[in-house]
Design a protein around this motif. Structure first.
Motif, short mmCIF file in Angstrom:
data_model
loop_
_atom_site.label_atom_id
_atom_site.label_comp_id
_atom_site.label_asym_id
_atom_site.label_seq_id
_atom_site.Cartn_x
_atom_site.Cartn_y
_atom_site.Cartn_z
N PRO A 66 -5.67 9.31 -8.10
CA PRO A 66 -4.84 8.64 -9.12
C PRO A 66 -5.62 8.57 -10.43
CG PRO A 66 -5.72 7.05 -7.55
CD PRO A 66 -6.07 8.40 -7.01
N LEU A 67 -4.95 8.90 -11.53
CA LEU A 67 -5.62 8.98 -12.82
C LEU A 67 -5.50 7.68 -13.60
CD1 LEU A 67 -4.28 12.51 -13.78
CD2 LEU A 67 -6.65 11.95 -13.16
N ALA A 68 -6.58 7.30 -14.26
CA ALA A 68 -6.56 6.11 -15.11
C ALA A 68 -5.64 6.33 -16.30
CB ALA A 68 -7.97 5.77 -15.57
N CYS A 119 -6.32 20.80 1.13
CA CYS A 119 -7.05 19.65 1.66
C CYS A 119 -6.16 18.42 1.72
CB CYS A 119 -8.27 19.33 0.79
SG CYS A 119 -9.43 20.69 0.64
N LEU A 120 -6.25 17.71 2.83
CA LEU A 120 -5.49 16.47 3.01
C LEU A 120 -6.40 15.42 3.62
CD1 LEU A 120 -2.69 15.05 3.04
CD2 LEU A 120 -2.33 16.01 5.32
N SER A 121 -6.35 14.20 3.09
CA SER A 121 -7.18 13.12 3.64
C SER A 121 -6.39 11.82 3.67
CB SER A 121 -8.45 12.93 2.79
OG SER A 121 -8.13 12.63 1.44
N ILE A 122 -6.91 10.88 4.42
CA ILE A 122 -6.27 9.57 4.51
C ILE A 122 -6.41 8.83 3.18
CG2 ILE A 122 -6.30 7.32 5.63
CD1 ILE A 122 -7.47 8.73 8.10
N ALA A 123 -7.64 8.79 2.67
CA ALA A 123 -7.91 7.97 1.49
C ALA A 123 -8.82 8.70 0.51
CB ALA A 123 -8.54 6.64 1.90
N ILE A 124 -8.74 8.29 -0.75
CA ILE A 124 -9.47 8.96 -1.81
C ILE A 124 -9.93 7.92 -2.83
CG2 ILE A 124 -7.45 9.34 -3.31
CD1 ILE A 124 -8.58 12.22 -3.77
N GLY A 125 -11.03 8.21 -3.52
CA GLY A 125 -11.51 7.33 -4.59
C GLY A 125 -10.61 7.44 -5.82
N HIS A 141 0.85 -1.20 0.00
CA HIS A 141 0.00 0.00 0.00
C HIS A 141 0.89 1.25 0.00
CE1 HIS A 141 -2.43 -3.25 1.76
NE2 HIS A 141 -3.46 -2.64 1.20
N PRO A 142 1.58 1.52 -1.09
CA PRO A 142 2.46 2.70 -1.16
C PRO A 142 1.66 4.00 -1.15
CG PRO A 142 2.26 1.70 -3.32
CD PRO A 142 1.57 0.76 -2.37
N HIS A 143 2.28 5.06 -0.67
CA HIS A 143 1.65 6.37 -0.71
C HIS A 143 1.42 6.82 -2.15
CE1 HIS A 143 3.19 7.65 3.55
NE2 HIS A 143 2.31 6.68 3.59
N LEU A 144 0.37 7.58 -2.38
CA LEU A 144 0.08 8.12 -3.70
C LEU A 144 1.04 9.28 -3.99
CD1 LEU A 144 -3.83 8.23 -3.52
CD2 LEU A 144 -2.42 6.61 -4.81
N ARG A 145 1.78 9.17 -5.09
CA ARG A 145 2.77 10.21 -5.40
C ARG A 145 2.76 10.63 -6.87
NH1 ARG A 145 5.93 10.47 -0.82
NH2 ARG A 145 6.26 8.54 0.35
N GLU A 146 2.43 9.73 -7.79
CA GLU A 146 2.56 10.03 -9.21
C GLU A 146 1.25 9.80 -9.96
OE1 GLU A 146 5.71 7.58 -10.59
OE2 GLU A 146 7.28 8.69 -9.55
N ASP A 147 1.15 10.43 -11.13
CA ASP A 147 -0.03 10.31 -12.01
C ASP A 147 -1.31 10.63 -11.24
OD1 ASP A 147 1.68 9.50 -14.05
OD2 ASP A 147 1.45 7.38 -13.57
N LEU A 148 -1.29 11.80 -10.61
CA LEU A 148 -2.42 12.23 -9.80
C LEU A 148 -3.11 13.43 -10.43
CD1 LEU A 148 -0.74 12.14 -6.27
CD2 LEU A 148 -1.94 10.29 -7.44
N CYS A 153 -8.93 14.72 -13.03
CA CYS A 153 -9.87 13.60 -13.03
C CYS A 153 -11.23 14.07 -13.55
CB CYS A 153 -10.02 13.03 -11.61
SG CYS A 153 -10.84 14.14 -10.44
N PHE A 154 -12.13 13.14 -13.74
CA PHE A 154 -13.46 13.44 -14.28
C PHE A 154 -14.21 14.42 -13.40
CE2 PHE A 154 -18.03 12.37 -14.53
CZ PHE A 154 -18.25 12.68 -15.87
N ASP A 155 -14.20 14.20 -12.08
CA ASP A 155 -14.93 15.08 -11.16
C ASP A 155 -14.40 16.51 -11.22
OD1 ASP A 155 -16.73 13.21 -10.18
OD2 ASP A 155 -15.36 12.52 -8.61
N CYS A 156 -13.09 16.67 -11.23
CA CYS A 156 -12.51 18.02 -11.25
C CYS A 156 -12.69 18.70 -12.60
CB CYS A 156 -11.03 17.96 -10.89
SG CYS A 156 -10.73 17.54 -9.16
N GLY A 157 -12.91 17.90 -13.65
CA GLY A 157 -13.19 18.48 -14.96
C GLY A 157 -14.61 19.01 -15.07
N LYS A 158 -15.50 18.51 -14.21
CA LYS A 158 -16.90 18.92 -14.26
C LYS A 158 -17.16 20.26 -13.60
CE LYS A 158 -18.76 15.32 -12.34
NZ LYS A 158 -19.81 14.41 -11.81
N ARG A 159 -16.44 20.55 -12.50
CA ARG A 159 -16.71 21.79 -11.78
C ARG A 159 -15.46 22.26 -11.06
NH1 ARG A 159 -17.31 20.69 -6.33
NH2 ARG A 159 -17.80 18.53 -5.77
N PRO A 160 -15.36 23.57 -10.83
CA PRO A 160 -14.20 24.10 -10.10
C PRO A 160 -14.30 23.81 -8.61
CG PRO A 160 -15.76 25.86 -10.56
CD PRO A 160 -16.29 24.62 -11.26
#
Length: 243
Positions: free
Chosen positions: A58-60, A234-240, A44-51, A67-74
């Motif tokens: 993390p981006l597909a 913003c900082l969180s433990i986990a993200i979708g 379970h490495p920390h998220l660092r790249e392709d974000l 990401c799709f959500d951030c492309g929909k609204r500011p």
């Protein structure tokens, strides 16, 4: 001075709290600044790249910038980051922390937040704030899991931690996990209030356990900006996962 405060705080925590892997509960050495055993850290490495450049999902497609959500609204915040993807043992640990009252997980999550912030993030902030719970939810759960993490985080960096007089939730809301994307946003409207006297001109770090669509973070960032906050991160433990 900050380094000395951090070292003293780590030593105190090591004396008071047990030290075990956050995900598999294998016993760890007290001198370990990490909350994961070597096996779980590798798996379970920390998220660092392709974000996503905004929320940190993390981006597909690594050639995308958002990401799709951030492309929909500011967003009302400047930038967000998370330690892990919300799945597997990470998801289970967050569930146990929140709903099985595993309060000792608060320190362990905080240790990973501290490590991630030290190694990956370069934000200069004046104050750190936990996402507040409504008084009814706080009474039901017995504690604010995010506030517990933020106490450890703020002390380790010698940062000011704001409380219920700075940012508070004045409207009971439905659990976000039961709602659609639009429902999540509507659910958070007018749910939070902030004190102008405490936040005006300040750069603020919001911390939460889970980031999904960003509706909760955005609702908090919005009221902080309305009351004069200079910038919000913003900082969180986990993200979708992003699309």
């Amino acid at each position: 001075m900050k380094g000395l405060v951090l070292d003293l705080w780590k030593h105190l925590l090591a004396l008071v709290y047990p030290n075990f892997c956050l995900l598999c509960e294998e016993t760890l050495d007290y001198s370990n600044d990490k909350a994961l055993c070597p096996h779980c850290e590798s798996a379970h490495p920390h998220l660092r790249e392709d974000l996503c450049e905004l929320c940190g999902k993390p981006l597909a497609d690594p050639f995308d910038s958002r990401c799709f959500d951030c492309g929909k609204r500011p967003h009302f915040y400047e930038e967000g980051r998370s330690i892990w993807v919300y799945e597997g043992l990470v998801k289970q640990s967050i569930y146990d922390y929140k709903y099985k009252k595993r309060k000792e997980y608060g320190l362990l999550f905080a240790k990973e937040l501290i490590r991630y912030y030290n190694e990956t993030i370069r934000w200069e902030v004046d104050m750190v704030l936990p996402i507040p719970l409504h008084k009814h939810r706080l009474r039901e759960r017995g504690f604010n899991q995010t506030e517990l993490m933020v106490k450890h985080f703020a002390k380790s960096f010698d940062l000011q931690m704001g409380g219920k007089k700075v940012l508070w939730r004045n409207k009971p809301t439905e659990p976000q996990k039961t709602l659609s994307d639009k429902g999540r946003w509507d659910n958070m409207q007018d749910a939070f209030f902030a004190s102008k006297a405490h936040v005006e001109g300040k750069t603020i770090l919001l911390i939460d356990d889970i980031y999904t669509t960003g509706s909760t973070m955005d609702a908090c960032a919005k009221v902080l900006k309305i009351q004069g906050a200079k910038a919000v991160y913003c900082l969180s433990i986990a993200i979708g996962r992003g699309m």
